[in-house]
Design a protein around this motif. Structure first.
Motif, PDB file in Angstrom:
ATOM      1  N   ILE A 141       0.839  -1.211   0.000  1.00  0.00           N
ATOM      2  CA  ILE A 141       0.000   0.000   0.000  1.00  0.00           C
ATOM      3  C   ILE A 141       0.870   1.256   0.000  1.00  0.00           C
ATOM      4  O   ILE A 141       2.042   1.227   0.382  1.00  0.00           O
ATOM      5  CB  ILE A 141      -0.976   0.043   1.206  1.00  0.00           C
ATOM      6  CG1 ILE A 141      -0.241  -0.040   2.534  1.00  0.00           C
ATOM      7  CG2 ILE A 141      -2.020  -1.070   1.099  1.00  0.00           C
ATOM      8  CD1 ILE A 141      -1.133   0.248   3.755  1.00  0.00           C
ATOM      9  N   THR A 142       0.267   2.349  -0.400  1.00  0.00           N
ATOM     10  CA  THR A 142       0.973   3.622  -0.537  1.00  0.00           C
ATOM     11  C   THR A 142       1.736   4.043   0.722  1.00  0.00           C
ATOM     12  O   THR A 142       2.915   4.410   0.627  1.00  0.00           O
ATOM     13  CB  THR A 142      -0.024   4.713  -0.986  1.00  0.00           C
ATOM     14  OG1 THR A 142      -0.374   4.447  -2.349  1.00  0.00           O
ATOM     15  CG2 THR A 142       0.561   6.111  -0.875  1.00  0.00           C
ATOM     16  N   PRO A 143       1.136   4.006   1.921  1.00  0.00           N
ATOM     17  CA  PRO A 143       1.899   4.454   3.102  1.00  0.00           C
ATOM     18  C   PRO A 143       3.183   3.641   3.308  1.00  0.00           C
ATOM     19  O   PRO A 143       4.179   4.185   3.801  1.00  0.00           O
ATOM     20  CB  PRO A 143       0.913   4.252   4.265  1.00  0.00           C
ATOM     21  CG  PRO A 143      -0.446   4.279   3.630  1.00  0.00           C
ATOM     22  CD  PRO A 143      -0.277   3.694   2.261  1.00  0.00           C
ATOM     23  N   SER A 144       3.192   2.373   2.927  1.00  0.00           N
ATOM     24  CA  SER A 144       4.401   1.556   3.040  1.00  0.00           C
ATOM     25  C   SER A 144       5.487   2.068   2.097  1.00  0.00           C
ATOM     26  O   SER A 144       6.646   2.219   2.482  1.00  0.00           O
ATOM     27  CB  SER A 144       4.102   0.098   2.701  1.00  0.00           C
ATOM     28  OG  SER A 144       3.204  -0.440   3.632  1.00  0.00           O
ATOM     29  N   ALA A 145       5.108   2.324   0.858  1.00  0.00           N
ATOM     30  CA  ALA A 145       6.082   2.817  -0.130  1.00  0.00           C
ATOM     31  C   ALA A 145       6.670   4.151   0.322  1.00  0.00           C
ATOM     32  O   ALA A 145       7.882   4.371   0.237  1.00  0.00           O
ATOM     33  CB  ALA A 145       5.414   2.957  -1.497  1.00  0.00           C
ATOM     34  N   LEU A 146       5.815   5.035   0.825  1.00  0.00           N
ATOM     35  CA  LEU A 146       6.302   6.353   1.256  1.00  0.00           C
ATOM     36  C   LEU A 146       7.212   6.230   2.476  1.00  0.00           C
ATOM     37  O   LEU A 146       8.172   6.993   2.623  1.00  0.00           O
ATOM     38  CB  LEU A 146       5.113   7.285   1.548  1.00  0.00           C
ATOM     39  CG  LEU A 146       4.256   7.628   0.325  1.00  0.00           C
ATOM     40  CD1 LEU A 146       3.068   8.511   0.721  1.00  0.00           C
ATOM     41  CD2 LEU A 146       5.085   8.309  -0.771  1.00  0.00           C
ATOM     42  N   ALA A 147       6.939   5.253   3.348  1.00  0.00           N
ATOM     43  CA  ALA A 147       7.768   5.071   4.548  1.00  0.00           C
ATOM     44  C   ALA A 147       9.170   4.588   4.188  1.00  0.00           C
ATOM     45  O   ALA A 147      10.140   4.892   4.886  1.00  0.00           O
ATOM     46  CB  ALA A 147       7.093   4.075   5.502  1.00  0.00           C
ATOM     47  N   VAL A 148       9.292   3.845   3.084  1.00  0.00           N
ATOM     48  CA  VAL A 148      10.586   3.263   2.709  1.00  0.00           C
ATOM     49  C   VAL A 148      11.389   4.181   1.786  1.00  0.00           C
ATOM     50  O   VAL A 148      12.616   4.070   1.693  1.00  0.00           O
ATOM     51  CB  VAL A 148      10.372   1.864   2.060  1.00  0.00           C
ATOM     52  CG1 VAL A 148      11.668   1.287   1.523  1.00  0.00           C
ATOM     53  CG2 VAL A 148       9.759   0.898   3.079  1.00  0.00           C
ATOM     54  N   ALA A 149      10.720   5.135   1.148  1.00  0.00           N
ATOM     55  CA  ALA A 149      11.392   6.006   0.168  1.00  0.00           C
ATOM     56  C   ALA A 149      12.684   6.638   0.699  1.00  0.00           C
ATOM     57  O   ALA A 149      13.715   6.576   0.019  1.00  0.00           O
ATOM     58  CB  ALA A 149      10.413   7.078  -0.334  1.00  0.00           C
ATOM     59  N   PRO A 150      12.694   7.230   1.910  1.00  0.00           N
ATOM     60  CA  PRO A 150      13.946   7.852   2.387  1.00  0.00           C
ATOM     61  C   PRO A 150      15.072   6.831   2.576  1.00  0.00           C
ATOM     62  O   PRO A 150      16.247   7.167   2.386  1.00  0.00           O
ATOM     63  CB  PRO A 150      13.552   8.474   3.736  1.00  0.00           C
ATOM     64  CG  PRO A 150      12.070   8.483   3.781  1.00  0.00           C
ATOM     65  CD  PRO A 150      11.567   7.439   2.834  1.00  0.00           C
ATOM     66  N   ILE A 151      14.737   5.604   2.929  1.00  0.00           N
ATOM     67  CA  ILE A 151      15.763   4.567   3.110  1.00  0.00           C
ATOM     68  C   ILE A 151      16.388   4.214   1.759  1.00  0.00           C
ATOM     69  O   ILE A 151      17.601   4.055   1.633  1.00  0.00           O
ATOM     70  CB  ILE A 151      15.146   3.311   3.781  1.00  0.00           C
ATOM     71  CG1 ILE A 151      14.641   3.679   5.177  1.00  0.00           C
ATOM     72  CG2 ILE A 151      16.150   2.164   3.837  1.00  0.00           C
ATOM     73  CD1 ILE A 151      13.848   2.580   5.863  1.00  0.00           C
ATOM     74  N   ALA A 152      15.531   4.131   0.731  1.00  0.00           N
ATOM     75  CA  ALA A 152      16.039   3.858  -0.617  1.00  0.00           C
ATOM     76  C   ALA A 152      17.005   4.962  -1.045  1.00  0.00           C
ATOM     77  O   ALA A 152      18.097   4.690  -1.556  1.00  0.00           O
ATOM     78  CB  ALA A 152      14.872   3.746  -1.602  1.00  0.00           C
ATOM     79  N   THR A 153      16.614   6.201  -0.792  1.00  0.00           N
ATOM     80  CA  THR A 153      17.446   7.344  -1.200  1.00  0.00           C
ATOM     81  C   THR A 153      18.786   7.332  -0.463  1.00  0.00           C
ATOM     82  O   THR A 153      19.848   7.408  -1.085  1.00  0.00           O
ATOM     83  CB  THR A 153      16.717   8.669  -0.896  1.00  0.00           C
ATOM     84  OG1 THR A 153      15.432   8.622  -1.505  1.00  0.00           O
ATOM     85  CG2 THR A 153      17.501   9.865  -1.436  1.00  0.00           C
ATOM     86  N   GLN A 154      18.720   7.226   0.867  1.00  0.00           N
ATOM     87  CA  GLN A 154      19.948   7.309   1.670  1.00  0.00           C
ATOM     88  C   GLN A 154      20.908   6.172   1.360  1.00  0.00           C
ATOM     89  O   GLN A 154      22.114   6.373   1.330  1.00  0.00           O
ATOM     90  CB  GLN A 154      19.601   7.301   3.157  1.00  0.00           C
ATOM     91  CG  GLN A 154      19.114   8.658   3.654  1.00  0.00           C
ATOM     92  CD  GLN A 154      18.184   8.524   4.852  1.00  0.00           C
ATOM     93  OE1 GLN A 154      18.276   7.554   5.611  1.00  0.00           O
ATOM     94  NE2 GLN A 154      17.282   9.488   5.006  1.00  0.00           N
ATOM     95  N   SER A 155      20.381   4.969   1.146  1.00  0.00           N
ATOM     96  CA  SER A 155      21.259   3.815   0.941  1.00  0.00           C
ATOM     97  C   SER A 155      21.521   3.546  -0.543  1.00  0.00           C
ATOM     98  O   SER A 155      22.208   2.590  -0.881  1.00  0.00           O
ATOM     99  CB  SER A 155      20.631   2.573   1.590  1.00  0.00           C
ATOM    100  OG  SER A 155      19.423   2.239   0.940  1.00  0.00           O
TER     101      SER A 155
END
Ligand code: VNL
Length: 390
Positions: free
Chosen positions: A103-117
């Motif tokens: 679901i959308t809230p899951s994707a948005l919660a992980v977005a910063p982790i994808a960017t940083q790593s």
């Protein structure tokens, strides 16, 4: 102290590598697949996991010399869990790619982790337009609600539907569906007397449907996430809405192939717009559906399965194209611009937006050989997400 220990560990690891005694681990390419395997969105997790495993069974588990390891984690569709699991997969498991996102809230919660790593995040289900803008490392293999909603707003007024009440789940994709359907429908001369929103968690559709009955529009436009469609359909029938002359229309999430066959005759004739039907008549889809059902006790694949299957394809192809090296930036670059034939039809990962460009079909629920299917009767080709035209 802590720093020193880490450095020593790194030096030891480097030595191991140099001496040719590197653990088999080094050859492993890890995909961290986070899905709702339990809870309200469990059907989405089940579909995507099954599709990912089918992809691997058909295409092998070695790509460009790397052994593919699929690590599946259950976030129960709670975004705090998704974030925690993503963190753990990146830091401890050192996954090469993150994927899933029911679901959308899951994707948005992980977005910063994808960017940083700098870890590519392949979104296989979540479908709010803005998700791909939350991180430059996000690539989407599912769809967007604006992409599929506009087609319905063009079809309805040409087919005797002049007034529509909208009913959507009150979060990202629902708000996208409401906006893009109602704006386009109004532009086409239609009227939207009321826009209703129901909570995502444990919705009770009864009071909303009663309201729709009283308003008596030509049609009710519905968006609910995959898994919730059968409940809407059942109550729509029980309240005699169809007999009262109110048609049900929506995006294909409501006539989800995962549930459609059990919905009964109330679903017959329902017209929806969507990017995938298990009844899509291409040879590629027939093969996909047959092999998916064979591997999963006759479970029919839905649009979530196709998002998972194509997402795996995007990852495999990116690993091949980047020569098996598996670095985040190289993988991301190789994901952009992929063109291929999906079970849904021809698709394209737009290099600029990292979102999927695909056909959108108009479909009507019909009975064929005793089973209910979304039968496609029209197509709008190569549709980009209209949410990205800023
Ligand atoms: C979403 C969009 C989820 C469409 C869905 O089912 C769906 C989302 C779980 O973006 O949260 O059908």
């Amino acid at each position: 102290m802590h720093k020193r220990t880490l450095l020593q560990a790194a030096a030891a690891a480097a030595l191991l590598g140099a001496s040719g005694l590197a653990p088999a681990q080094d050859n492993v390419f890890k995909i961290g697949l986070i899905l709702p395997m339990t809870g309200q969105q469990a059907t989405t997790g089940r579909q995507i996991e099954a599709a990912a495993r089918l992809w691997m069974a058909q295409n092998g588990d070695t790509v460009a010399g790397r052994k593919i390891q699929l690590i599946v984690r259950d976030d129960t569709s709670l975004p705090d869990q998704t974030r925690r699991l993503a963190q753990e997969l990146v830091v401890n498991e050192k996954v090469n790619v993150l994927a899933g996102m029911g679901i959308t809230p899951s994707a948005l919660a992980v977005a910063p982790i994808a960017t940083q790593s700098k870890t590519p995040l392949v979104v296989m289900a979540a479908a709010t337009s803005s998700i791909t803008e939350a991180s430059p490392y996000i690539v989407r293999s599912s769809f967007t609600l604006p992409q599929v909603s506009v087609a319905m707003a063009d079809w309805a007024p040409k087919n005797g539907i002049k007034t529509v009440v909208t009913l959507v789940s009150d979060y990202g994709p629902g708000l996208d569906a409401e906006k893009y359907f109602s704006e386009r429908f109004a532009f086409n001369g239609g009227k939207v007397p009321e826009k209703l929103r129901v909570p995502l968690r444990n919705p009770d559709f009864a009071p909303f449907l009663q309201k729709v009955r009283d308003l008596k529009p030509d049609a009710l436009f519905v968006f609910v996430p995959s898994g919730a469609g059968a409940a809407v359909m059942k109550q729509f029938g029980e309240r005699g809405m169809d007999k009262a002359g109110i048609r049900l229309i929506g995006t294909g999430d409501v006539t989800d192939d995962d549930q459609l066959n059990d919905m009964g005759d109330v679903a017959l004739g329902v017209v929806t717009s969507h990017h995938y039907s298990a009844f899509h008549p291409s040879p590629a889809n027939k093969k996909f559906v047959a092999e998916f059902m064979k591997a999963n006790k006759n479970l029919r694949p839905n649009f979530m399965a196709v998002g998972g299957y194509d997402g795996m394809r995007v990852i495999y192809e990116a690993l091949k194209k980047s020569g098996g090296k598996g670095g985040g930036d190289a993988l991301l670059a190789a994901m952009k611009g992929q063109i291929f034939e999906s079970p849904r039809g021809p698709v394209f990962i737009d290099a600029q937006t990292r979102d999927i460009v695909q056909n959108v079909y108009l479909r009507k629920v019909e009975k064929k050989d005793g089973q209910l299917w979304n039968v496609e009767f029209d197509v709008i080709k190569d549709v980009k997400d209209p949410g990205k035209s800023k």
